[in-house]
Write a protein that holds these residues in place. Structure first.
Motif, PDB file in Angstrom:
ATOM      1  N   UNK A  50      15.048 -10.993   2.036  1.00 15.35           N
ATOM      2  CA  UNK A  50      13.680 -10.496   1.898  1.00 15.35           C
ATOM      3  C   UNK A  50      13.586  -9.121   2.529  1.00 15.35           C
ATOM      4  N   UNK A  51      12.553  -8.426   2.163  1.00 22.41           N
ATOM      5  CA  UNK A  51      12.291  -7.134   2.762  1.00 22.41           C
ATOM      6  C   UNK A  51      11.704  -7.341   4.151  1.00 22.41           C
ATOM      7  N   UNK A  52      12.118  -6.529   5.077  1.00 23.07           N
ATOM      8  CA  UNK A  52      11.588  -6.653   6.436  1.00 23.07           C
ATOM      9  C   UNK A  52      10.352  -5.786   6.650  1.00 23.07           C
ATOM     10  N   UNK A  53       9.840  -5.189   5.576  1.00 23.08           N
ATOM     11  CA  UNK A  53       8.658  -4.335   5.682  1.00 23.08           C
ATOM     12  C   UNK A  53       7.412  -5.143   6.031  1.00 23.08           C
ATOM     13  N   UNK A  54       6.398  -4.434   6.422  1.00 21.24           N
ATOM     14  CA  UNK A  54       5.134  -5.070   6.774  1.00 21.24           C
ATOM     15  C   UNK A  54       4.478  -5.665   5.523  1.00 21.24           C
ATOM     16  N   UNK A  55       3.730  -6.738   5.698  1.00 24.06           N
ATOM     17  CA  UNK A  55       3.036  -7.317   4.545  1.00 24.06           C
ATOM     18  C   UNK A  55       1.957  -6.361   4.037  1.00 24.06           C
ATOM     19  N   UNK A  56       1.627  -6.449   2.761  1.00 25.20           N
ATOM     20  CA  UNK A  56       0.611  -5.535   2.222  1.00 25.20           C
ATOM     21  C   UNK A  56      -0.747  -5.766   2.877  1.00 25.20           C
ATOM     22  N   UNK A  57      -1.497  -4.704   3.045  1.00 20.57           N
ATOM     23  CA  UNK A  57      -2.828  -4.815   3.648  1.00 20.57           C
ATOM     24  C   UNK A  57      -3.876  -5.204   2.618  1.00 20.57           C
ATOM     25  N   UNK A  58      -3.762  -4.645   1.416  1.00 23.49           N
ATOM     26  CA  UNK A  58      -4.750  -4.944   0.380  1.00 23.49           C
ATOM     27  C   UNK A  58      -4.332  -6.194  -0.390  1.00 23.49           C
ATOM     28  N   UNK A  59      -5.291  -7.063  -0.631  1.00 25.65           N
ATOM     29  CA  UNK A  59      -5.030  -8.255  -1.434  1.00 25.65           C
ATOM     30  C   UNK A  59      -4.959  -7.871  -2.905  1.00 25.65           C
ATOM     31  N   UNK A  65      -9.881  -4.243  -7.655  1.00 28.09           N
ATOM     32  CA  UNK A  65     -11.130  -3.515  -7.449  1.00 28.09           C
ATOM     33  C   UNK A  65     -10.863  -2.015  -7.347  1.00 28.09           C
ATOM     34  N   UNK A  66      -9.816  -1.645  -6.612  1.00 25.09           N
ATOM     35  CA  UNK A  66      -9.456  -0.234  -6.473  1.00 25.09           C
ATOM     36  C   UNK A  66      -9.138   0.374  -7.841  1.00 25.09           C
ATOM     37  N   UNK A  83     -14.125  16.809  -6.015  1.00 23.91           N
ATOM     38  CA  UNK A  83     -13.456  17.160  -7.267  1.00 23.91           C
ATOM     39  C   UNK A  83     -13.633  16.111  -8.346  1.00 23.91           C
ATOM     40  N   UNK A  84     -13.121  16.455  -9.538  1.00 28.08           N
ATOM     41  CA  UNK A  84     -13.220  15.549 -10.684  1.00 28.08           C
ATOM     42  C   UNK A  84     -12.011  14.620 -10.798  1.00 28.08           C
ATOM     43  N   UNK A  85     -10.893  15.022 -10.209  1.00 29.64           N
ATOM     44  CA  UNK A  85      -9.659  14.249 -10.343  1.00 29.64           C
ATOM     45  C   UNK A  85      -9.365  13.475  -9.070  1.00 29.64           C
ATOM     46  N   UNK A  86      -8.762  12.314  -9.247  1.00 31.58           N
ATOM     47  CA  UNK A  86      -8.371  11.498  -8.104  1.00 31.58           C
ATOM     48  C   UNK A  86      -7.145  12.113  -7.443  1.00 31.58           C
ATOM     49  N   UNK A  87      -7.268  12.383  -6.164  1.00 30.24           N
ATOM     50  CA  UNK A  87      -6.153  12.877  -5.360  1.00 30.24           C
ATOM     51  C   UNK A  87      -5.781  11.794  -4.364  1.00 30.24           C
ATOM     52  N   UNK A  88      -4.666  11.966  -3.699  1.00 34.91           N
ATOM     53  CA  UNK A  88      -4.270  10.992  -2.684  1.00 34.91           C
ATOM     54  C   UNK A  88      -5.324  10.894  -1.590  1.00 34.91           C
ATOM     55  N   UNK A  89      -5.885  12.041  -1.201  1.00 37.13           N
ATOM     56  CA  UNK A  89      -6.927  12.041  -0.163  1.00 37.13           C
ATOM     57  C   UNK A  89      -8.161  11.285  -0.627  1.00 37.13           C
ATOM     58  N   UNK A  95     -10.259   3.790  -0.160  1.00 35.24           N
ATOM     59  CA  UNK A  95      -9.718   2.573   0.455  1.00 35.24           C
ATOM     60  C   UNK A  95     -10.371   2.328   1.809  1.00 35.24           C
ATOM     61  N   UNK A  96     -10.530   3.390   2.582  1.00 29.07           N
ATOM     62  CA  UNK A  96     -11.139   3.228   3.906  1.00 29.07           C
ATOM     63  C   UNK A  96     -12.592   2.780   3.800  1.00 29.07           C
ATOM     64  N   UNK A  97     -13.343   3.391   2.907  1.00 33.02           N
ATOM     65  CA  UNK A  97     -14.762   3.037   2.767  1.00 33.02           C
ATOM     66  C   UNK A  97     -14.953   1.648   2.165  1.00 33.02           C
ATOM     67  N   UNK A  98     -14.173   1.327   1.148  1.00 31.56           N
ATOM     68  CA  UNK A  98     -14.352   0.061   0.430  1.00 31.56           C
ATOM     69  C   UNK A  98     -13.765  -1.138   1.165  1.00 31.56           C
ATOM     70  N   UNK A  99     -12.597  -0.944   1.822  1.00 33.86           N
ATOM     71  CA  UNK A  99     -11.873  -2.090   2.370  1.00 33.86           C
ATOM     72  C   UNK A  99     -11.612  -2.002   3.871  1.00 33.86           C
ATOM     73  N   UNK A 100     -11.921  -0.847   4.476  1.00 28.02           N
ATOM     74  CA  UNK A 100     -11.776  -0.712   5.923  1.00 28.02           C
ATOM     75  C   UNK A 100     -10.359  -0.464   6.415  1.00 28.02           C
TER      76      UNK A 100
END
Length: 129
Positions: A50-59, A65-66, A83-89, A95-100
């Motif tokens: 298995x991967x030793x990475x952290x479990x995903x935060x978002x269900x 929903x995202x 802006x009109x286009x989705x950027x990483x920021x 994500x922060x506003x919707x899911x904390x």
């Protein structure tokens, strides 16, 4: 895997678990567990199942929903960007506003790539999705 094999190699060359721990900058218990696994099950016992990475935060539901937010709203209309286009920021802000959850831009990039979140023409290529 490399570190596990290296620990085993060093052990077979006569290095102590403490010395191997210093070389690899790993806890001595970790080194001893690799050695014990090999002694009980051979090389196959050192394989990682298995991967030793952290479990995903978002269900899965939150990811859906995202995707709906991104596909059905502009970031400006949603209040996530000017802006009109989705950027990483803009996605990180959403994500922060919707899911904390706070994500770094690199974390958002991995999330977008892993889940193929941006599929339409509104995505901006210069932000490295």
């Amino acid at each position: 895997m490399y570190e596990r094999y290296q620990a085993l190699y060093l052990h077979l060359k006569g290095y102590s678990p403490e010395h191997i721990s210093d070389i690899q900058n790993r806890h001595v218990k970790t080194i001893k567990s690799h050695i014990k696994a090999f002694e009980e099950g051979g090389l196959d016992a050192l394989k990682m199942d298995f991967s030793t990475g952290a479990p995903p935060r978002l269900t899965e539901g939150q990811l859906e929903t995202l995707v709906q937010i991104i596909n059905n709203r502009s970031p400006k209309r949603g209040g996530y960007s000017s802006g009109r286009k989705w950027t990483l920021q803009a996605i990180a802000t959403c994500i922060e506003r919707e899911f904390g959850y706070r994500y770094s831009l690199r974390g958002v990039s991995k999330l977008v790539e892993r889940h193929a979140i941006l599929k339409d023409s509104r995505s901006s290529r210069k932000t490295k999705y």
